[in-house]
Scaffold this motif. Structure first.
Motif, mmCIF file in Angstrom:
data_model
loop_
_atom_site.group_PDB
_atom_site.id
_atom_site.type_symbol
_atom_site.label_atom_id
_atom_site.label_comp_id
_atom_site.label_asym_id
_atom_site.label_seq_id
_atom_site.Cartn_x
_atom_site.Cartn_y
_atom_site.Cartn_z
ATOM 1 N N UNK A 31 0.813 -1.213 0.000
ATOM 2 C CA UNK A 31 0.000 0.000 0.000
ATOM 3 C C UNK A 31 0.841 1.255 0.000
ATOM 4 N N UNK A 32 0.279 2.339 -0.570
ATOM 5 C CA UNK A 32 0.978 3.621 -0.616
ATOM 6 C C UNK A 32 -0.036 4.741 -0.402
ATOM 7 N N UNK A 33 0.399 5.817 0.229
ATOM 8 C CA UNK A 33 -0.453 7.014 0.339
ATOM 9 C C UNK A 33 0.431 8.241 0.338
ATOM 10 N N UNK A 34 -0.153 9.362 -0.057
ATOM 11 C CA UNK A 34 0.533 10.649 -0.034
ATOM 12 C C UNK A 34 0.055 11.416 1.187
ATOM 13 N N UNK A 35 0.990 11.953 1.984
ATOM 14 C CA UNK A 35 0.639 12.619 3.230
ATOM 15 C C UNK A 35 0.363 14.100 3.020
ATOM 16 N N UNK A 36 -0.123 14.749 4.077
ATOM 17 C CA UNK A 36 -0.421 16.179 4.018
ATOM 18 C C UNK A 36 0.837 17.011 3.795
ATOM 19 N N UNK A 37 2.011 16.465 4.194
ATOM 20 C CA UNK A 37 3.273 17.190 4.015
ATOM 21 C C UNK A 37 3.904 16.917 2.657
ATOM 22 N N UNK A 38 3.291 16.022 1.867
ATOM 23 C CA UNK A 38 3.844 15.692 0.562
ATOM 24 C C UNK A 38 4.745 14.473 0.564
ATOM 25 N N UNK A 39 4.965 13.863 1.752
ATOM 26 C CA UNK A 39 5.740 12.631 1.819
ATOM 27 C C UNK A 39 4.919 11.462 1.272
ATOM 28 N N UNK A 40 5.607 10.341 1.010
ATOM 29 C CA UNK A 40 4.937 9.091 0.667
ATOM 30 C C UNK A 40 5.116 8.103 1.804
#
Length: 559
Positions: A391-400
């Motif tokens: 699984x992968x997601x993009x965070x509010x800070x722009x990190x993965x």
């Protein structure tokens, strides 16, 4: 001792070193007597000497010295080069065509800015800091009082428990005494009966002795035949003592304290000003759950099996299924807008959309990469060697955030990346035990609004939530009764503006909604069939991918 600097002598002229200082050259910073003023002028006629009374020294501004010509003072300033320049520099071609200004003009502008900043520091910023310091001191005093009240409450609660325990002990001891007396009375009555029988037997023995000793035969014939009644011994009465059962109860089960929270809010204080400004709404409006969620629309995707859905906007969604093609659909029209094929030709394990609107996908089955799609071109951002990305997601800070599985099948971990750089690894709890199961089942990941990291761990049949630092907050293992009364089987996971965590449950054909602390709120079913991918748009509409129907349902569940 130098007569010019002795504390027991007056100031002497820097030239003759004998006469008392009367004048001062503000240009050369030299102390002079009146007799030496002319000599000082004639010593260097190239400088515009400014002679003042000694008491008025430093009244003339000292111009900066030229960095290229040390003996020269600068009257001009080159704004292009950001440097002071002298007349020699000005005459050269070095600053030809540059914007020039007088040093005093630049000085005045800088001085005005400095005065404004100083005024702001004095009249605005420093008073605000004073108010903040006062606020902190007030809150410290309140803290002292509140902790005192808390200690008092704990003491009172303890005294209440002591009284209850004393009452309970007294009650139990009274019951013990009553049981003892009852059993003793029963045994005493039985003993009295036995003693009476023993007395009767003695009387019978004496009667028999008299008959046996008598020479009167008739007395033997007249002896009653009652001796046999003593051959049946009395009944045996058995008593049992009550057993004292100590219930295992830990002290912290009586009462405990919730974990304290110390938060540092960057925007907690605002600068006080006399001007009115619109209030900034940093928190989203509170939305209530609908009594009955409703399906808004359904989109057919054309896959044989549909696995993932990710919101690009409120009008567009990305999807992926059991082939190598990722499809972009219009939500309102239900039409296909774009298709992207993975470089490896393998189906993507998971997809996500970054803050900038780029599509990210993981290649678990092929080259172990995390890829980003920019302008329809696929770029490998992360390449793993002994791990495979899931699984992968993009965070509010722009990190993965990437959840990955080791090749040896024994480990699972979450890794945070900034671009291709690894920033953080989350794998174990504070006891060194794995946070996530290590079997071959599905795992997906998302970030909550409060920056918690939420993982749906199908193998553990749990949603595992850690804080931003990677410390375990809670595990959610389902809620009973479930719609189909089957074991909880979480697959995909997402969150909304209210910090709700939503995870699908394909065993029970529904979606679970829990709050940010792991408390179950409700189910969403809406006729779902094998729900898989989940995502939320900016209006908190839920999109659910249905595995075998290969459809995406848009569901409204918040008011």
């Amino acid at each position: 001792m130098d007569p010019r600097t002795s504390a027991q002598d007056v100031m002497r002229c820097d030239l003759c070193e004998t006469a008392v200082v009367q004048m001062h050259c503000d240009t050369c910073l030299v102390n002079l007597c009146k007799a030496c003023v002319g000599e000082h002028f004639s010593a260097d006629l190239s400088k515009p000497h400014k002679i003042v009374h000694f008491k008025d020294k430093k009244s003339t501004l000292i111009h900066p010295r030229c960095t290229s010509h040390e003996e020269e003072m600068c009257d001009m300033f080159c704004t292009h080069c950001d440097v002071s320049i002298c007349s020699i520099c000005l005459a050269s071609d070095q600053h030809l065509g540059h914007k020039l200004a007088r040093v005093l003009e630049i000085r005045d502008k800088k001085r005005d800015k400095l005065v404004k900043k100083q005024t702001e520091l004095k009249e605005k910023i420093y008073p605000n800091y004073q108010d903040i310091a006062s606020d902190v001191q007030i809150r410290m005093s309140q803290l002292e009082k509140e902790y005192g009240d808390l200690s008092t409450a704990i003491t009172k609660h303890g005294e209440d428990w002591h009284r209850e325990i004393d009452k309970l002990v007294k009650k139990l001891k009274a019951e013990v005494d009553e049981m003892k007396n009852t059993q003793l009375q029963t045994l005493q009555k039985h003993l009295d009966e036995i003693n009476k029988t023993m007395s009767d037997i003695k009387d019978e023995i004496n009667s028999v002795d008299s008959v046996l000793e008598s020479t009167d035969i008739s007395s033997l014939f007249s002896l009653p035949s009652t001796l046999d009644r003593y051959t049946n011994l009395p009944r045996k009465i058995t008593v049992t003592i009550p057993k004292f059962i100590l219930k295992k109860l830990q002290a912290d089960q009586l009462f405990s304290l919730k974990t304290i929270s110390i938060k540092s809010d960057k925007h907690g204080y605002s600068m006080k000003t006399t001007q009115k400004s619109p209030e900034a709404g940093s928190s989203p409006p509170v939305k209530q759950l609908l009594d009955q969620p409703e399906t808004v629309t359904t989109i057919d995707t054309g896959y044989d099996r549909l696995y993932n859905v990710a919101c690009l906007s409120d009008e567009k969604i990305w999807t992926s299924g059991n082939d190598s093609i990722m499809k972009l659909y219009s939500i309102n029209q239900g039409s296909l807008l774009k298709s992207i094929t993975t470089k490896s030709g393998n189906m993507p394990y998971d997809i996500a959309v970054t803050k900038s609107g780029d599509l990210v996908h993981t290649d678990y089955y092929g080259d172990r990469t995390v890829n980003i799609v920019k302008n329809e071109k696929i770029k490998k951002v992360i390449r793993l060697r002994t791990w495979r990305p899931r699984g992968v997601c993009s965070t509010s800070s722009g990190d993965l955030l990437v959840i990955m599985y080791s090749d040896d099948g024994k480990q699972t971990k979450v890794v945070r990346y900034s671009g291709s750089t690894e920033k953080q690894t989350i794998q174990f709890d504070y006891k060194g035990k794995p946070l996530y199961s290590s079997d071959g089942y599905y795992r997906y990941i998302t970030e909550n609004r409060n920056l918690d990291i939420c993982v749906s761990d199908y193998g553990a049949r749990a949603v595992v939530v850690v804080n931003q630092a990677g410390k375990l907050r809670f595990r959610y293992t389902g809620h009973t009764p479930a719609p189909m009364n089957k074991p909880f089987s979480p697959l995909r996971i997402t969150t909304d503006s209210q910090s709700h965590i939503l995870t699908d449950d394909d065993n029970n054909h529904c979606v679970h909604i829990i709050d940010q602390d792991g408390q179950f709120l409700r189910y969403i079913d809406c006729g779902l069939s094998y729900p898989q991918g989940l995502c939320i748009d900016t209006n908190d509409n839920l999109f659910v991918a249905q595995l075998f129907k290969a459809q995406v349902k848009k569901i409204k569940y918040l008011q």
